[in-house]
Design a protein around this motif. Structure first.
Motif, mmCIF file in Angstrom:
data_model
loop_
_atom_site.group_PDB
_atom_site.id
_atom_site.type_symbol
_atom_site.label_atom_id
_atom_site.label_comp_id
_atom_site.label_asym_id
_atom_site.label_seq_id
_atom_site.Cartn_x
_atom_site.Cartn_y
_atom_site.Cartn_z
ATOM 1 N N GLU A 83 -126.589 7.497 -25.883
ATOM 2 C CA GLU A 83 -125.832 6.327 -25.425
ATOM 3 C C GLU A 83 -124.992 5.726 -26.542
ATOM 4 O OE1 GLU A 83 -128.374 3.541 -23.371
ATOM 5 O OE2 GLU A 83 -128.986 5.059 -21.910
ATOM 6 N N ARG A 125 -126.073 2.506 -17.232
ATOM 7 C CA ARG A 125 -127.047 3.386 -16.560
ATOM 8 C C ARG A 125 -127.229 2.995 -15.092
ATOM 9 N NH1 ARG A 125 -130.689 7.173 -17.951
ATOM 10 N NH2 ARG A 125 -130.140 6.984 -20.143
ATOM 11 N N ASP A 126 -127.293 1.703 -14.792
ATOM 12 C CA ASP A 126 -127.492 1.265 -13.401
ATOM 13 C C ASP A 126 -126.313 1.672 -12.525
ATOM 14 O OD1 ASP A 126 -129.964 0.147 -14.002
ATOM 15 O OD2 ASP A 126 -129.114 -1.858 -14.386
ATOM 16 N N CYS A 148 -126.464 5.407 -11.880
ATOM 17 C CA CYS A 148 -127.498 5.703 -10.880
ATOM 18 C C CYS A 148 -127.017 5.318 -9.477
ATOM 19 C CB CYS A 148 -128.802 4.981 -11.223
ATOM 20 S SG CYS A 148 -129.617 5.693 -12.683
ATOM 21 N N GLU A 183 -128.257 10.707 -12.427
ATOM 22 C CA GLU A 183 -129.543 10.328 -13.041
ATOM 23 C C GLU A 183 -129.356 9.513 -14.316
ATOM 24 O OE1 GLU A 183 -132.121 13.687 -13.553
ATOM 25 O OE2 GLU A 183 -131.641 14.452 -11.566
ATOM 26 N N ALA A 184 -128.173 9.631 -14.927
ATOM 27 C CA ALA A 184 -127.856 8.922 -16.166
ATOM 28 C C ALA A 184 -126.336 8.900 -16.294
ATOM 29 C CB ALA A 184 -128.472 9.640 -17.366
ATOM 30 N N PRO A 185 -125.797 8.091 -17.204
ATOM 31 C CA PRO A 185 -124.345 8.084 -17.386
ATOM 32 C C PRO A 185 -123.825 9.453 -17.829
ATOM 33 C CG PRO A 185 -125.329 6.156 -18.413
ATOM 34 C CD PRO A 185 -126.454 7.071 -18.014
ATOM 35 N N LEU A 223 -124.927 14.773 -18.724
ATOM 36 C CA LEU A 223 -125.411 13.398 -18.736
ATOM 37 C C LEU A 223 -125.944 13.008 -20.106
ATOM 38 C CD1 LEU A 223 -127.300 13.475 -15.315
ATOM 39 C CD2 LEU A 223 -124.901 12.874 -15.758
ATOM 40 N N VAL A 224 -126.031 11.697 -20.352
ATOM 41 C CA VAL A 224 -126.627 11.183 -21.580
ATOM 42 C C VAL A 224 -127.986 11.860 -21.764
ATOM 43 C CG1 VAL A 224 -127.729 9.146 -22.590
ATOM 44 C CG2 VAL A 224 -125.454 8.966 -21.632
ATOM 45 N N GLY A 225 -128.249 12.302 -22.988
ATOM 46 C CA GLY A 225 -129.492 12.988 -23.287
ATOM 47 C C GLY A 225 -129.374 14.501 -23.197
#
Length: 144
Positions: free
Chosen positions: A27, A47-48, A51, A56-58, A94-96
């Motif tokens: 992030e 993130r919200d 979703c 599932e994530a940005p 996605l992030v991660g």
């Protein structure tokens, strides 16, 4: 046939670059990229919201992912520069998550100004195809 402008070890069709990994992207990297690029789309930063959009994530910014191609190419051949790069985004990273870059020469021309056409791929670490790209590379020493 090699022109006087092409280096003696000019790549040929079928030559491949060694795979290179980038990420995972966090992030904080997306925040820094958003500030530097001006691309502060909240989908990449909230993130919200991501979703709510069904992710599932940005998602990582597409241009941040596209920027991974150049260093992978530079490691392969530091005597070449990217003259053009275009890509099609097929699946978000996605992030991660991170990407593995690979590619191969699809056309090599040594006539006139030496030029390569590369097919490039970015896959998520799980193997999913994220970006299909094409790049034109030229000799860094060839006249414009």
């Amino acid at each position: 046939m090699t022109s006087l402008n092409a280096p003696a070890n000019w790549p040929k069709a079928g030559d491949e670059i060694d795979p290179a990994k980038f990420g995972p992207f966090g992030e904080s990297q997306l925040l820094r990229y958003a500030a530097a690029s001006g691309d502060d789309n909240p989908l990449h930063l909230d993130r919200d919201l991501a979703c709510a959009a069904g992710l599932e994530a940005p998602p990582v910014h597409g241009m941040l992912l596209m920027s991974c191609f150049e260093p992978a190419l530079r490691v392969w051949r530091g005597d070449l520069v990217v003259a053009r790069l275009a890509g099609k985004f097929l699946k978000p990273i996605l992030v991660g998550e991170g990407v593995e870059i690979s590619g191969r020469v699809v056309r090599a021309s040594a006539d006139g100004r030496p030029e390569l056409t590369m097919r490039l791929i970015a896959r998520g670490f799980g193997g999913d195809l994220a970006i299909l790209a094409e790049a034109t590379l030229v000799s860094a020493e060839a006249p414009a």
